[in-house]
Write a protein that holds these residues in place. Structure first.
Motif, mmCIF file in Angstrom:
data_model
loop_
_atom_site.group_PDB
_atom_site.id
_atom_site.type_symbol
_atom_site.label_atom_id
_atom_site.label_comp_id
_atom_site.label_asym_id
_atom_site.label_seq_id
_atom_site.Cartn_x
_atom_site.Cartn_y
_atom_site.Cartn_z
ATOM 1 N N UNK A 436 0.813 -1.225 0.000
ATOM 2 C CA UNK A 436 0.000 0.000 0.000
ATOM 3 C C UNK A 436 0.843 1.269 0.000
ATOM 4 N N UNK A 437 2.141 1.120 -0.050
ATOM 5 C CA UNK A 437 3.011 2.291 -0.187
ATOM 6 C C UNK A 437 3.153 2.735 -1.637
ATOM 7 N N UNK A 438 2.534 2.010 -2.564
ATOM 8 C CA UNK A 438 2.484 2.472 -3.938
ATOM 9 C C UNK A 438 3.356 1.680 -4.892
ATOM 10 N N UNK A 439 3.613 2.269 -6.058
ATOM 11 C CA UNK A 439 4.395 1.606 -7.103
ATOM 12 C C UNK A 439 5.085 2.661 -7.958
ATOM 13 N N UNK A 440 6.072 2.187 -8.699
ATOM 14 C CA UNK A 440 6.883 3.093 -9.500
ATOM 15 C C UNK A 440 8.047 3.620 -8.677
ATOM 16 N N UNK A 441 8.997 4.269 -9.345
ATOM 17 C CA UNK A 441 10.192 4.748 -8.675
ATOM 18 C C UNK A 441 10.513 6.182 -9.084
ATOM 19 N N UNK A 442 11.069 6.906 -8.121
ATOM 20 C CA UNK A 442 11.619 8.230 -8.365
ATOM 21 C C UNK A 442 13.125 8.156 -8.156
ATOM 22 N N UNK A 443 13.843 9.147 -8.706
ATOM 23 C CA UNK A 443 15.290 9.308 -8.530
ATOM 24 C C UNK A 443 16.101 8.236 -9.270
ATOM 25 N N UNK A 444 17.415 8.500 -9.373
ATOM 26 C CA UNK A 444 18.368 7.629 -10.055
ATOM 27 C C UNK A 444 17.940 7.390 -11.509
ATOM 28 N N UNK A 445 18.470 6.343 -12.113
ATOM 29 C CA UNK A 445 18.124 6.042 -13.502
ATOM 30 C C UNK A 445 16.670 5.625 -13.636
ATOM 31 N N UNK A 446 16.186 4.835 -12.674
ATOM 32 C CA UNK A 446 14.797 4.376 -12.740
ATOM 33 C C UNK A 446 13.832 5.544 -12.734
ATOM 34 N N UNK A 447 14.124 6.572 -11.929
ATOM 35 C CA UNK A 447 13.216 7.703 -11.818
ATOM 36 C C UNK A 447 13.134 8.545 -13.069
ATOM 37 N N UNK A 448 14.279 8.792 -13.713
ATOM 38 C CA UNK A 448 14.244 9.628 -14.917
ATOM 39 C C UNK A 448 13.602 8.877 -16.083
ATOM 40 N N UNK A 449 13.676 7.546 -16.050
ATOM 41 C CA UNK A 449 13.092 6.763 -17.145
ATOM 42 C C UNK A 449 11.617 6.442 -16.931
ATOM 43 N N UNK A 450 11.083 6.675 -15.725
ATOM 44 C CA UNK A 450 9.669 6.359 -15.467
ATOM 45 C C UNK A 450 8.753 7.066 -16.460
ATOM 46 N N UNK A 451 9.068 8.328 -16.748
ATOM 47 C CA UNK A 451 8.208 9.101 -17.633
ATOM 48 C C UNK A 451 8.893 9.360 -18.967
ATOM 49 N N UNK A 452 9.372 8.257 -19.552
ATOM 50 C CA UNK A 452 9.863 8.286 -20.927
ATOM 51 C C UNK A 452 9.184 7.166 -21.709
ATOM 52 N N UNK A 453 9.192 7.323 -23.013
ATOM 53 C CA UNK A 453 8.762 6.261 -23.905
ATOM 54 C C UNK A 453 9.997 5.445 -24.262
ATOM 55 N N UNK A 454 10.070 4.222 -23.732
ATOM 56 C CA UNK A 454 11.188 3.333 -24.050
ATOM 57 C C UNK A 454 10.929 2.778 -25.447
ATOM 58 N N UNK A 455 11.604 3.346 -26.406
ATOM 59 C CA UNK A 455 11.266 3.113 -27.817
ATOM 60 C C UNK A 455 12.335 2.269 -28.506
ATOM 61 N N UNK A 456 11.916 1.262 -29.237
ATOM 62 C CA UNK A 456 12.811 0.396 -30.001
ATOM 63 C C UNK A 456 12.963 0.912 -31.435
ATOM 64 N N UNK A 457 14.204 0.980 -31.903
ATOM 65 C CA UNK A 457 14.504 1.281 -33.299
ATOM 66 C C UNK A 457 15.186 0.078 -33.932
ATOM 67 N N UNK A 458 14.736 -0.285 -35.110
ATOM 68 C CA UNK A 458 15.282 -1.442 -35.857
ATOM 69 C C UNK A 458 15.393 -1.009 -37.310
ATOM 70 N N UNK A 459 16.625 -0.917 -37.826
ATOM 71 C CA UNK A 459 16.852 -0.344 -39.157
ATOM 72 C C UNK A 459 17.658 -1.353 -39.978
ATOM 73 N N UNK A 460 17.105 -1.703 -41.127
ATOM 74 C CA UNK A 460 17.842 -2.566 -42.052
ATOM 75 C C UNK A 460 18.212 -1.769 -43.295
ATOM 76 N N UNK A 461 19.302 -2.191 -43.932
ATOM 77 C CA UNK A 461 19.798 -1.476 -45.105
ATOM 78 C C UNK A 461 18.827 -1.649 -46.261
#
Length: 461
Positions: A436-461
């Protein structure tokens, strides 16, 4: 929708300032400006965004006296602690100024026949519902990494620190962030549930974060779920402070007093339940009570004050109820237990013994200067008592054998475990809870990435 907000000095009970809550038209205009500001900010290179965080650190230090004074006046925080809150925010800004670009850098992935990488891109405009107990730090620990990540912020701060909220909005502009990128919304308490739900539903708002009560968290989390939007919730705690039979009792007791009564006991990571091995319980209790009784309670403007008032009178009433119900259930009062006479919302530092599951002081989050001591027969019993809570934020274990402390901590559910140290947040490590203390993380690498779109790029020639 509009209603009036009046802030009150909790040390005197006197009104400070009055603000008119915004109507729907003004909120809409603010959201539109913030959305536009975010779109422009997301295009700014991450190195430049991080450089603004460095400038923010300098601006925080330059405005330390003003920001600390607001915290002292609006929520009763002792002056030294208020200044420390501003400094901690500046240190966090410096951390992300240095580390942000590296954390957000593209991560290459080895794939045969293609170029592939993972990018961390801005999520968008984030609604932040923040509490009053750390008027500067609670906002900054979310806002700094979110801004470096390229997001915009709508800040709904607690109404009793409206002056602080408006000052923070101005501070970001002074530090070189674009105007409207951080927007403080002035919303009267009666309108908050509907306005918050509407903002979460708004397609221009990408995500929401809340630090606050479980009831507020349930409302925000469910609204985010209905809208299929990311949410991070930090909902408080009832942290255990475990003293094992081989601990240095005097050292643990001194730390326990700091851990419980910092910020006048009004912190989610204040230790609240003191679980002590039977063989050292008497010695620890005597030292802990002596430390609590030695605390200086008084005017938060006085630098000698260690415990100020509670932020609101209803919070003081809640502590009184928890004390009375616990005593009726069999707890024993060792010191304190009453509101202090005179102006303001002061309460005596209070220690209860013989507590355990089924008592209000043990089961509930106690948000004020109230400590509950429980005696454990052995390590197994200490684990049982520490886990006997709906919360799971922090844990502190005290022992002469750090390996024993870590082994015990692994059996207790929490978001963080500190051995021979007081639970604290630090920009270098993630902060957040379980249960009941919640979910998600603040601070460090986890915190800055919480509110990003983790986006995959795949490029072929």
């Amino acid at each position: 929708m509009s209603d009036t907000i009046t802030t009150v000095n909790p040390a005197t009970g006197e009104a400070i300032a009055t603000y008119e809550g915004w109507d729907a038209e003004r909120i809409e205009a603010a959201v539109a400006r913030a959305h536009a500001a975010h779109h422009a900010w997301a295009l700014v290179p991450v190195a430049e965004r991080a450089a603004r965080a460095g400038r923010l650190a300098r601006t925080l230090r330059a405005r330390k006296d003003h920001l600390a004074s607001l915290a002292v006046t609006e929520m009763g925080k002792p002056t030294g602690e208020a200044e420390g809150e501003v400094e901690k925010s500046a240190v966090t800004a410096e951390y992300y100024a240095r580390q942000g670009p590296g954390i957000l850098a593209d991560e290459r992935v080895e794939v045969d026949g293609a170029q592939a990488w993972v990018a961390y891109e801005p999520a968008g405009l984030v609604l932040a519902v923040m509490p009053w107990n750390f008027p500067v730090w609670q906002v900054m620990r979310f806002a700094i990494p979110s801004l470096v990540a390229g997001n915009g912020i709508l800040l709904k701060h607690a109404s009793n620190v409206t002056g602080s909220a408006l000052a923070l909005q101005d501070l970001f502009v002074e530090a070189g962030f674009p105007e409207h990128l951080v927007t403080t919304l002035v919303i009267g308490d009666g309108a908050v549930p509907d306005v918050t739900a509407g903002l979460i539903e708004d397609e221009r708002v990408a995500a929401v974060t809340l630090t606050g009560s479980n009831r507020a968290g349930a409302a925000v989390g469910s609204a985010a779920g209905r809208a299929a939007k990311k949410s991070v919730l930090e909902l408080g705690g009832s942290d255990a402070f475990v003293v094992l039979d081989d601990a240095d009792v005097e050292t643990a007791a001194v730390a326990a007093v700091r851990a419980r009564f910092a910020n006048s006991g009004q912190s989610c990571v204040c230790a609240k339940r003191f679980i002590v091995s039977a063989s050292v319980a008497d010695a620890f209790t005597a030292a802990f009570v002596a430390g609590a009784e030695a605390l200086r309670v008084g005017d938060p403007r006085d630098r000698d004050t260690q415990v100020g008032p509670l932020a609101r009178d209803d919070l003081r009433a809640a502590i009184q109820r928890q004390v009375e119900e616990s005593l009726a259930a069999g707890a024993r009062l060792l010191t304190g237990g009453k509101a202090l006479p005179g102006d303001g919302y002061f309460y005596q530092p209070t220690v209860l013994a013989d507590t355990g599951p089924g008592m209000a002081a043990f089961d509930e989050e106690t948000f004020g200067p109230l400590a509950a001591i429980a005696v454990a027969r052995d390590d197994e019993d200490a684990v049982r008592l520490a886990n006997a809570t709906a919360y799971g934020l922090g844990l502190s274990v005290w022992t002469a054998d750090p390996a024993r402390g870590v082994a015990l901590a692994r059996r207790i559910t929490s978001g963080a475990a500190f051995v021979n140290a007081i639970v604290a947040s630090d920009p270098r490590v993630p902060f957040g809870g379980t249960k009941r203390s919640g979910y998600g993380r603040e601070l460090a690498a986890a915190g800055i990435r919480e509110f990003t779109n983790t986006r995959t790029y795949w490029v072929t020639a």
